[in-house]
Design a protein around this motif. Structure first.
Motif, PDB file in Angstrom:
ATOM      1  N   ALA A 125       9.984   2.162  -4.101  1.00 18.84           N
ATOM      2  CA  ALA A 125       8.900   2.601  -4.983  1.00 18.84           C
ATOM      3  C   ALA A 125       8.537   4.060  -4.725  1.00 18.84           C
ATOM      4  N   VAL A 126       8.575   4.494  -3.467  1.00 19.39           N
ATOM      5  CA  VAL A 126       8.260   5.881  -3.145  1.00 19.39           C
ATOM      6  C   VAL A 126       9.388   6.806  -3.595  1.00 19.39           C
ATOM      7  N   LEU A 127      10.631   6.388  -3.429  1.00 20.00           N
ATOM      8  CA  LEU A 127      11.757   7.203  -3.897  1.00 20.00           C
ATOM      9  C   LEU A 127      11.672   7.436  -5.413  1.00 20.00           C
ATOM     10  N   ALA A 128      11.099   6.480  -6.115  1.00 21.61           N
ATOM     11  CA  ALA A 128      10.937   6.623  -7.557  1.00 21.61           C
ATOM     12  C   ALA A 128       9.897   7.685  -7.918  1.00 21.61           C
ATOM     13  N   LEU A 129       9.114   8.138  -6.936  1.00 22.26           N
ATOM     14  CA  LEU A 129       8.112   9.177  -7.167  1.00 22.26           C
ATOM     15  C   LEU A 129       8.665  10.581  -6.918  1.00 22.26           C
ATOM     16  N   ASP A 130       9.971  10.693  -6.702  1.00 24.53           N
ATOM     17  CA  ASP A 130      10.572  11.970  -6.331  1.00 24.53           C
ATOM     18  C   ASP A 130      10.257  13.078  -7.336  1.00 24.53           C
ATOM     19  N   ILE A 167       0.206  12.793  -3.322  1.00 25.84           N
ATOM     20  CA  ILE A 167       0.762  13.710  -4.323  1.00 25.84           C
ATOM     21  C   ILE A 167      -0.354  14.295  -5.174  1.00 25.84           C
ATOM     22  N   GLU A 168      -1.261  13.452  -5.614  1.00 31.72           N
ATOM     23  CA  GLU A 168      -2.381  13.927  -6.428  1.00 31.72           C
ATOM     24  C   GLU A 168      -3.270  14.886  -5.642  1.00 31.72           C
ATOM     25  N   ALA A 169      -3.452  14.602  -4.344  1.00 33.80           N
ATOM     26  CA  ALA A 169      -4.293  15.458  -3.508  1.00 33.80           C
ATOM     27  C   ALA A 169      -3.584  16.742  -3.095  1.00 33.80           C
ATOM     28  N   GLY A 170      -2.259  16.800  -3.299  1.00 34.51           N
ATOM     29  CA  GLY A 170      -1.496  17.985  -2.920  1.00 34.51           C
ATOM     30  C   GLY A 170      -1.294  18.120  -1.426  1.00 34.51           C
ATOM     31  N   VAL A 171      -1.188  16.977  -0.725  1.00 32.80           N
ATOM     32  CA  VAL A 171      -1.089  16.978   0.733  1.00 32.80           C
ATOM     33  C   VAL A 171       0.248  16.391   1.173  1.00 32.80           C
ATOM     34  N   PRO A 172       1.052  17.106   1.951  1.00 32.32           N
ATOM     35  CA  PRO A 172       2.314  16.551   2.476  1.00 32.32           C
ATOM     36  C   PRO A 172       2.058  15.241   3.215  1.00 32.32           C
ATOM     37  N   TYR A 227       0.770  -1.237   0.000  1.00 32.47           N
ATOM     38  CA  TYR A 227       0.000   0.000   0.000  1.00 32.47           C
ATOM     39  C   TYR A 227       0.807   1.297   0.000  1.00 32.47           C
ATOM     40  N   GLU A 228       2.072   1.283   0.365  1.00 35.35           N
ATOM     41  CA  GLU A 228       2.792   2.539   0.550  1.00 35.35           C
ATOM     42  C   GLU A 228       2.845   3.391  -0.717  1.00 35.35           C
ATOM     43  N   ALA A 229       3.240   2.801  -1.830  1.00 32.54           N
ATOM     44  CA  ALA A 229       3.384   3.591  -3.057  1.00 32.54           C
ATOM     45  C   ALA A 229       2.037   4.134  -3.521  1.00 32.54           C
ATOM     46  N   ALA A 232       7.381  18.023  -8.751  1.00 31.80           N
ATOM     47  CA  ALA A 232       6.576  18.769  -9.721  1.00 31.80           C
ATOM     48  C   ALA A 232       5.274  19.255  -9.095  1.00 31.80           C
ATOM     49  N   ALA A 233       4.732  18.467  -8.176  1.00 28.74           N
ATOM     50  CA  ALA A 233       3.477  18.838  -7.510  1.00 28.74           C
ATOM     51  C   ALA A 233       3.711  19.722  -6.293  1.00 28.74           C
ATOM     52  N   GLY A 234       4.981  19.878  -5.886  1.00 23.27           N
ATOM     53  CA  GLY A 234       5.288  20.675  -4.709  1.00 23.27           C
ATOM     54  C   GLY A 234       4.840  20.025  -3.419  1.00 23.27           C
ATOM     55  N   VAL A 235       4.882  18.688  -3.386  1.00 24.81           N
ATOM     56  CA  VAL A 235       4.416  17.940  -2.222  1.00 24.81           C
ATOM     57  C   VAL A 235       5.601  17.241  -1.555  1.00 24.81           C
ATOM     58  N   THR A 236       5.753  17.447  -0.249  1.00 27.14           N
ATOM     59  CA  THR A 236       6.793  16.769   0.518  1.00 27.14           C
ATOM     60  C   THR A 236       6.305  15.374   0.899  1.00 27.14           C
ATOM     61  N   VAL A 237       7.147  14.372   0.634  1.00 31.62           N
ATOM     62  CA  VAL A 237       6.822  12.983   0.967  1.00 31.62           C
ATOM     63  C   VAL A 237       7.956  12.401   1.797  1.00 31.62           C
TER      64      VAL A 237
END
Length: 281
Positions: A122-127, A104-109, A95-97, A132-137
């Motif tokens: 998998a999450v690091l691959a979303l960097d 990211i889509e919701a624009g929520v840190p 579920y993490e990715a 681009a979305a300005g979202v901190t993960v």
């Protein structure tokens, strides 16, 4: 009074905790509910009954909603409108990715307790997508990984050169419960897992590298093994200038028969797919 009201408004936060009724995330919910700056706290969980009981216990600032992490659109809708999201939805390899993508889509840190190495990768691959979305993960901000990374970084900053970092954890099977915890344990003892050695990320058999490690009381000596945690993936990446050449992660349960059972289940290839883990879990 006007200044205080303005301060509270400017420093108020709306936070959603995904999987908030679970064993680990519910602890985060309780901590957040005690913070005056958190003016709205959403406990989002597939288990609506458990989430509702927790929300009722913690007061009017806390509400419960049902969410299914398999439903992307519903997940995005649940996240939207919050200032930050925290997740304890496991097993993280499943579920993490997908939860991070929804954030990211919701624009929520977003921050999570993710402790599966492949989920962290998998999450690091979303960097690029997150930037681009300005979202901190932030993935993997628990005790291991999480506090283990912070302590390693703190120690590394005290030296001019760091060649090797060895992370070890030991726990009891009774420390936490839940279906996802069982699946995570089966997962980290299965297949090949990452280990950063001599400047390269290698794959080593889970359950190999048996070592007796002495932990502070009350844990004592616990038999530990190479297991599938994120530290060998994340620490070499986020220790700039240290030129670290080795990062290992070993862990084990205080109940040695459970370690041996998990190793044998993996050797018999009874845990090498998510479906097989589901059956055993």
């Amino acid at each position: 009074m006007a200044a205080r009201s303005r301060w509270r408004k400017e420093n108020s936060m709306k936070i959603v905790v995904l999987g908030g009724a679970g064993d680990m995330a519910s602890r985060a919910v309780r901590e957040l509910a005690a913070e005056p700056e958190v003016t709205s706290l959403t406990v989002a969980d597939y288990n609506l009954e458990g989430a509702s009981h927790l929300a009722a216990e913690l007061g009017s600032r806390v509400r419960a909603v049902q969410v299914d992490a398999n439903d992307h659109e519903a997940l995005v809708a649940t996240l939207r409108g919050h200032d930050a999201a925290a997740s304890g939805i496991g097993p993280f390899y499943r579920y993490e990715a997908r939860v991070a993508r929804a954030a990211i889509e919701a624009g929520v840190p977003y921050v999570s307790l993710c402790d599966d190495y492949d989920a962290a990768q998998a999450v690091l691959a979303l960097d690029a997508e997150a930037r681009a979305a300005g979202v901190t993960v932030l993935t993997g901000l628990g005790w291991t990984p999480g506090l283990s990374n912070v302590l390693a970084r703190k120690a590394a900053e005290q030296f001019d050169l760091v060649d090797e970092i060895n992370v070890a954890w030991g726990s009891s099977a009774s420390d936490s419960d839940g279906y996802a915890v069982i699946l995570h344990t089966l997962h980290i003892f299965s297949g090949l897992v990452p280990s950063f050695q001599k400047g390269r990320l290698l794959s080593v058999p889970a359950g190999s590298g048996k070592e007796q490690i002495l932990f502070p009381p009350p844990a004592g000596t616990i038999t530990c093994y190479h297991l599938g945690h994120p530290e060998p993936v994340t620490l070499p990446r986020f220790l700039p200038g240290c030129r670290v050449r080795t990062v290992t992660l070993k862990g084990g349960l205080a109940e040695q028969p459970l370690n041996e059972l998990a190793i044998w289940l993996a050797r018999l290839r009874l845990t090498d797919t998510p479906a097989k883990k589901d059956v055993l879990g």
